[in-house]
Every structure is written in structure tokens, then in C-alpha cells.
Enzyme design. Structure first.
Site, short mmCIF file in Angstrom:
data_model
loop_
_atom_site.label_atom_id
_atom_site.label_comp_id
_atom_site.label_asym_id
_atom_site.label_seq_id
_atom_site.Cartn_x
_atom_site.Cartn_y
_atom_site.Cartn_z
N MET A 270 0.84 -1.20 0.00
CA MET A 270 0.00 0.00 0.00
C MET A 270 0.88 1.26 0.00
SD MET A 270 -3.12 -1.09 2.49
CE MET A 270 -4.16 0.25 1.95
N ASN A 271 0.32 2.32 -0.53
CA ASN A 271 0.97 3.64 -0.54
C ASN A 271 2.23 3.68 -1.39
OD1 ASN A 271 -1.04 4.50 1.29
ND2 ASN A 271 0.16 3.68 2.98
N GLY B 29 2.00 4.23 -4.81
CA GLY B 29 1.72 5.02 -6.01
C GLY B 29 1.05 4.23 -7.13
N SER C 79 -2.17 3.73 -7.71
CA SER C 79 -3.30 4.48 -8.28
C SER C 79 -2.81 5.66 -9.10
CB SER C 79 -4.24 4.96 -7.17
OG SER C 79 -4.81 3.85 -6.52
N ASP D 121 -8.14 -1.80 -11.50
CA ASP D 121 -7.64 -1.30 -10.22
C ASP D 121 -7.95 -2.32 -9.12
OD1 ASP D 121 -6.65 0.62 -8.36
OD2 ASP D 121 -8.69 1.27 -7.91
N GLU D 122 -7.13 -2.36 -8.07
CA GLU D 122 -7.33 -3.24 -6.92
C GLU D 122 -7.55 -4.69 -7.37
OE1 GLU D 122 -6.65 -2.13 -4.07
OE2 GLU D 122 -6.99 0.02 -4.17
N HIS E 24 10.43 -5.12 10.10
CA HIS E 24 9.58 -4.39 11.03
C HIS E 24 8.15 -4.96 11.05
CE1 HIS E 24 12.86 -1.30 10.73
NE2 HIS E 24 12.85 -1.73 11.98
#
Length: 196
Positions: free
Chosen positions: A11-12, A14, A16, A87-88, A185
């Protein structure tokens, strides 16, 4: 010759933004792209693909029972279609991924699918698994953990900052529920940089 492309990342990363840019590039060249997004992802409204940098694209929606091959085939009876963008794509079913392959092979229309590879438990989504098996071209987009290393894990985070390990595979959310982490992490359960 048309190809099935699968572009995945945490996620996050880029995804999209890149999807919206690809759609724009086709339009700018006088070509006809067709984009779809899952109805289940209604964070910014049903049928809206939204990037964190402020870009938006209205798209048709699909559900788990949608026949994507039939939808695209009916669409090309009305107009030329130069590319089909999904998308997704992690939310696709096995059957729908095979439908994407048929769009490429039988209709000769390129397909570009964007999505996550794995869920918050580190397990492949159904759509991701079958795209990894069938795609002609697979590309990992980069995302960064809070430590600066490559992030490829999607951690679901509780309100108190704990990394969650159990729960339903699908829980729609953004920054409020998920954070991208490196493997180290993620396994340590450190969603955020320790204070001090």
C-alpha cells in the site's frame, strides 16, 4: 501482440497514481482506455479511483460475479478499445483472472492490472495469486518502510498502534488502518518508528 501485465506493490506505493497516469497517456494519444475498479472499495465513493497525490478517475465497477470478458466484449461491439485497466486487482476471483487472460488472447486487447500482492497476514490474495501465475509481465512497484528500506508488507494497525495478525482478509481502509513495512519491522510488529 497484446499482453497481460500485473503491477503490484504494498500500500501507498503510487499504484493508483500510475494507473491514472497510464489512463491519461492513452487518452492523450487519441486511444481508448477502459478502467474498472471493484465495487467493494468505496473509500472515496463507488467507482472512483483516487490517488494520494490528489488525482481521481471515475471508472466502472465490478463485483465478484462480474464476467469481465463479457463486459469487455460487449464494450468493443460499441467502440474500439485499446487497453483494459483494472484497479485493486487483488480482489479479482480466479475465474476473473482467467477472463483477463481471455481478453488478451482472444480479443487481442492489452490488460494492465494494478493491486496488492499480499494481505496483512502476509498471504496472497486470490486475484494476486492467479495474476502471478498467468501474467505475461509482472512488475513490482516500490514502496518505503519508515526505516527507509523497501516495504513489501501490508500491516493492519489497531488504533493503539499494534500490528494485527488476525481478522478477515478484506477490510477496506487506507492510512487509518494500514501501513507499509519492510519484512523486518512487519515481523517485529513495529508499525512506526520508535520514539526517542
Amino acid at each position: 501482440m497484446a499482453s497481460l501485465h500485473y503491477k503490484f506493490a504494498a500500500m501507498n506505493s503510487g499504484k493508483s497514481t500510475q494507473l491514472i497516469q497510464a489512463h491519461f497517456n492513452y487518452c492523450e494519444r487519441g486511444m481508448v482506455p477502459y478502467a474498472m475498479t471493484p465495487a467493494i472499495d468505496d473509500r472515496y465513493g463507488v467507482g472512483v479511483i483516487t490517488a494520494r497525490v490528489g488525482l481521481e478517475l471515475c471508472a466502472d465497477v465490478f463485483t465478484a460475479t462480474s464476467d469481465l470478458f463479457d463486459i469487455v466484449q460487449q464494450r468493443i461491439e460499441q467502440q474500439i478499445l485499446d487497453v483494459f485497466i483494472v484497479d485493486e486487482a487483488q480482489f479479482l476471483t480466479r475465474t476473473q483472472v482467467y477472463q483477463l487472460a481471455r481478453i488478451v488472447d482472444e480479443l487481442n486487447i492489452p490488460v494492465i492490472a494494478y493491486g496488492l500482492k499480499s494481505d496483512f497476514r502476509g498471504e496472497l490474495f486470490e486475484g494476486s495469486y492467479h495474476l502471478l501465475c498467468l501474467a505475461d509481465k509482472v512488475e513490482e512497484l516500490k514502496s518505503i518502510c519508515w526505516c527507509g528500506n523497501k516495504a513489501h508488507m501490508n500491516a493492519r494497525v489497531a488504533d493503539d498502534g499494534r500490528v494485527l495478525r488476525d481478522g478477515n482478509q478484506v477490510e477496506i481502509g487506507g492510512h487509518d488502518k494500514y501501513v507499509s513495512l519492510c519484512r523486518k519491522h512487519y515481523l517485529q510488529g513495529l508499525a512506526y518508528k520508535p520514539a526517542g
